[in-house]
Design a protein around this motif. Structure first.
Motif, PDB file in Angstrom:
ATOM      1  N   VAL A 292       0.831  -1.204   0.000  1.00 49.22           N
ATOM      2  CA  VAL A 292       0.000   0.000   0.000  1.00 49.22           C
ATOM      3  C   VAL A 292       0.867   1.255   0.000  1.00 49.22           C
TER       4      VAL A 292
ATOM      5  N   ALA B 145       2.383   1.331  -3.643  1.00 47.53           N
ATOM      6  CA  ALA B 145       1.483   1.352  -4.794  1.00 47.53           C
ATOM      7  C   ALA B 145       0.734   2.673  -4.945  1.00 47.53           C
ATOM      8  N   ILE B 146       0.238   3.225  -3.862  1.00 44.86           N
ATOM      9  CA  ILE B 146      -0.590   4.430  -3.983  1.00 44.86           C
ATOM     10  C   ILE B 146       0.184   5.597  -4.596  1.00 44.86           C
ATOM     11  N   PRO B 147       1.388   5.945  -4.110  1.00 49.02           N
ATOM     12  CA  PRO B 147       2.110   7.035  -4.781  1.00 49.02           C
ATOM     13  C   PRO B 147       2.473   6.740  -6.241  1.00 49.02           C
TER      14      PRO B 147
ATOM     15  N   TRP C 297       0.725   4.757  -8.351  1.00 51.82           N
ATOM     16  CA  TRP C 297      -0.502   4.839  -9.141  1.00 51.82           C
ATOM     17  C   TRP C 297      -0.976   6.282  -9.318  1.00 51.82           C
ATOM     18  N   LYS C 298      -0.741   7.112  -8.313  1.00 52.55           N
ATOM     19  CA  LYS C 298      -1.128   8.518  -8.418  1.00 52.55           C
ATOM     20  C   LYS C 298      -0.093   9.352  -9.157  1.00 52.55           C
TER      21      LYS C 298
ATOM     22  N   ARG D 186       2.889  10.382  -8.381  1.00 47.97           N
ATOM     23  CA  ARG D 186       3.497  11.467  -7.613  1.00 47.97           C
ATOM     24  C   ARG D 186       4.974  11.569  -7.953  1.00 47.97           C
TER      25      ARG D 186
ATOM     26  N   HIS E 234       7.409   9.520   4.790  1.00 49.08           N
ATOM     27  CA  HIS E 234       6.838   8.351   4.106  1.00 49.08           C
ATOM     28  C   HIS E 234       7.956   7.553   3.438  1.00 49.08           C
TER      29      HIS E 234
END
Length: 115
Positions: free
Chosen positions: A79, A82-84, A86-87, A89, A96
């Motif tokens: 998590v 993946a989130i950064p 996929w976004k 960034r 982080h």
């Protein structure tokens, strides 16, 4: 069956190398971002880890606590990475980024030192 187990372990280690290597490259380049090598590495680790856990559960002396802790740590890393990615960034917060590196080290430590 032993060849399958060894191949899965090898792929799992390659996934770790991609995650750690991608993090180290970002650290040394001072960009503090996550790259696709890290994303594919953690995906490889999660996939092979699930299969390895299933194979280990078939043995009578399986360490289910270790398997559970490793699964939670791997999901958390997945998590966090993946989130950064996929976004898309360009940069993540320094806390982080360093927390992800620390979690990579903790996950490797659990795998090596918890017998």
């Amino acid at each position: 069956m032993e060849l399958v187990h060894l191949l899965l372990r090898y792929l799992h280690l390659l996934g770790f190398a991609a995650v750690f290597g991608g993090w180290l490259v970002a650290l040394l380049s001072k960009r503090l971002n996550f790259n696709s090598a890290m994303l594919y590495g953690i995906a490889t680790q999660l996939a092979t880890g699930i299969v390895l856990a299933g194979l280990a559960s078939a043995e009578p002396d399986a360490n289910h606590a270790k398997i559970g802790v490793k699964a939670v740590l791997a999901l958390l890393l997945g998590v966090m990475i993946a989130i950064p990615v996929w976004k898309k960034r360009e940069k993540v917060a320094a806390g982080h980024f360093y927390a992800t590196g620390a979690l990579i080290a903790v996950t490797a430590g659990v795998a090596v030192f918890w017998t």
